[in-house]
Design a protein around this motif. Structure first.
Motif, PDB file in Angstrom:
ATOM      1  N   ILE A   8      36.483  65.055  83.140  1.00  0.00           N
ATOM      2  CA  ILE A   8      38.073  65.864  83.658  1.00  0.00           C
ATOM      3  C   ILE A   8      38.334  66.300  82.193  1.00  0.00           C
ATOM      4  CG2 ILE A   8      39.528  66.001  84.738  1.00  0.00           C
ATOM      5  CD1 ILE A   8      36.962  66.354  86.422  1.00  0.00           C
ATOM      6  N   THR A   9      38.181  65.249  81.470  1.00  0.00           N
ATOM      7  CA  THR A   9      38.506  66.116  79.929  1.00  0.00           C
ATOM      8  C   THR A   9      38.059  67.133  78.946  1.00  0.00           C
ATOM      9  OG1 THR A   9      39.797  63.621  80.362  1.00  0.00           O
ATOM     10  CG2 THR A   9      40.048  64.449  78.288  1.00  0.00           C
ATOM     11  N   LYS A  54      30.430  59.672  89.894  1.00  0.00           N
ATOM     12  CA  LYS A  54      30.257  59.064  89.256  1.00  0.00           C
ATOM     13  C   LYS A  54      30.860  57.233  89.674  1.00  0.00           C
ATOM     14  CE  LYS A  54      35.430  58.333  86.240  1.00  0.00           C
ATOM     15  NZ  LYS A  54      34.325  57.799  85.258  1.00  0.00           N
ATOM     16  N   GLU A  76      25.361  61.324  76.838  1.00  0.00           N
ATOM     17  CA  GLU A  76      27.305  61.634  76.654  1.00  0.00           C
ATOM     18  C   GLU A  76      27.104  59.995  76.224  1.00  0.00           C
ATOM     19  OE1 GLU A  76      29.078  61.584  80.653  1.00  0.00           O
ATOM     20  OE2 GLU A  76      26.965  60.636  81.247  1.00  0.00           O
ATOM     21  N   ALA A  84      39.264  59.970  79.980  1.00  0.00           N
ATOM     22  CA  ALA A  84      40.381  59.948  80.114  1.00  0.00           C
ATOM     23  C   ALA A  84      41.163  58.427  79.643  1.00  0.00           C
ATOM     24  CB  ALA A  84      41.120  59.717  81.674  1.00  0.00           C
TER      25      ALA A  84
HETATM   26  N1  PMP Z   1      31.071  60.443  80.817  1.00  0.00           N
HETATM   27  C1  PMP Z   1      30.651  58.886  81.233  1.00  0.00           C
HETATM   28  C2  PMP Z   1      29.663  58.284  81.341  1.00  0.00           C
HETATM   29  C3  PMP Z   1      32.104  58.369  81.207  1.00  0.00           C
HETATM   30  O1  PMP Z   1      31.835  57.199  82.025  1.00  0.00           O
HETATM   31  C4  PMP Z   1      33.595  59.367  82.059  1.00  0.00           C
HETATM   32  C5  PMP Z   1      34.154  58.117  81.506  1.00  0.00           C
HETATM   33  N2  PMP Z   1      34.720  58.115  82.827  1.00  0.00           N
HETATM   34  C6  PMP Z   1      33.589  60.334  81.284  1.00  0.00           C
HETATM   35  C7  PMP Z   1      32.153  60.931  80.545  1.00  0.00           C
HETATM   36  C8  PMP Z   1      34.491  61.267  80.841  1.00  0.00           C
HETATM   37  O2  PMP Z   1      34.632  61.774  81.898  1.00  0.00           O
HETATM   38  P1  PMP Z   1      36.677  61.833  82.169  1.00  0.00           P
HETATM   39  O3  PMP Z   1      36.376  62.636  81.153  1.00  0.00           O
HETATM   40  O4  PMP Z   1      37.089  62.575  83.474  1.00  0.00           O
HETATM   41  O5  PMP Z   1      37.240  60.708  82.079  1.00  0.00           O
END
Ligand code: PMP
Length: 285
Positions: free
Chosen positions: A208-209, A148, A180, A245
């Motif tokens: 994480i979600t 990330k 995604e 999130a």
């Molecule tokens: N994919 C990408 C590219 C993202 O930027 C995010 C959000 N940061 C997610 C998936 C979702 O991740 P999370 O559920 O941890 O926020």
């Protein structure tokens, strides 16, 4: 009203927080980040976010200057200082700064840690109620999307293009398959009510979600298929949705101008959103 933010061990007013122009986060996007949602003043799924932060740091060799327990204390202090009820805590850790621009860095470089709160309506979101319109486009990102990092230029450009086209977000495509969303994980629901989402690999962020949602689906006997899917399959899906999130779950009602399902938020997406929010608050208490 100015927020109180955290920077390298200090709590200061947002206008007083300063970073060097030589910071590698600024010069090279040599930095990682996390966003933890806040509901009722509570940190949602925070354990997962801090674990992923540790993993991102390990993968890039960025030093984490504080423990997970200390980070949680900082997050909670900021929530309290800013009287945050609903929104999120943003955390960014850069490799640091060595006084001049240089691609290489020394082993003892000191990292830069910044956290700030953001107020945002997460529960009463019009996107959750109406659903979002998606535009698909080529995934132009690098090959370690599981880390990330703040290298978010492809996402910024893609999301801006979606907005200019009257859409709310993007789904990214590589070799004909959805990777995604622009800042979310992507899902479709098949005619026989299976939730399909791409399996974890270096091609996507390990949301994480997403992890919580997959666990919840198991608990509620909702069938999940972790497999790749094409944009054509998505056009024909019974439902589609995203998770992150900052959205939890938002239903998708159109992709590339094609109506998904009835054109209204799907029942499975709505159910998953409701049970996720309830579970997340219960767990955070
Ligand atoms: N994919 C990408 C590219 C993202 O930027 C995010 C959000 N940061 C997610 C998936 C979702 O991740 P999370 O559920 O941890 O926020």
């Amino acid at each position: 009203m100015e927020r109180t933010v955290y920077i390298n061990g200090e709590y200061v007013s947002e206008s007083e927080a300063k970073i060097s122009v030589f910071d590698r986060g600024f010069l090279f996007a040599d930095a990682v980040y996390e966003v933890t949602a806040v509901l009722e003043g509570l940190l949602i799924d925070n354990h997962g976010h801090l674990e992923r932060l540790e993993r991102s740091c390990r993968e890039l060799g960025i030093k984490l200057p504080v423990t997970s327990e200390e980070l949680t204390e900082i997050q909670k202090t900021l929530i309290e200082k800013n009287s945050l009820i609903e929104g999120g805590v943003y955390l960014q850790l850069t490799r640091g700064c060595e006084g001049d621009r240089d691609f290489s860095y020394s082993d003892d470089i000191e990292p830069t840690l910044v956290l700030f709160t953001q107020e945002r309506a997460l529960i009463n979101s019009s996107y959750a109620q109406k659903g979002i319109k998606i535009l698909s486009m080529d995934d132009l990102r690098w090959k370690r999307r599981d880390i990330k990092t703040t290298s978010l230029l492809p996402a910024c450009l893609a999301k801006q293009l979606a907005k200019q086209s009257g859409c709310d977000d993007v789904w990214l495509i590589e070799n004909g398959l959805i990777t995604e969303g622009g800042s979310s994980n992507a899902y479709i629901v098949t005619a026989d009510d299976k939730v399909v989402t791409r399996p974890l690999s270096n091609d996507i962020l390990h949301g994480i979600t997403r992890a919580s949602l997959l666990q919840l689906a198991k608990d509620f006997d909702i069938e999940i298929e972790e497999r790749e899917f094409t944009i054509e399959e998505a056009y024909e899906a019974k439902e589609a949705f995203v998770s992150s999130a900052t959205t939890f779950i938002w239903p998708v009602v159109s992709i590339d101008g094609k109506t998904i399902g009835s054109g209204k938020p799907g029942s499975l997406a709505t159910k998953l959103r409701d049970i996720y929010i309830k579970m997340a608050i219960d767990t955070a208490r």
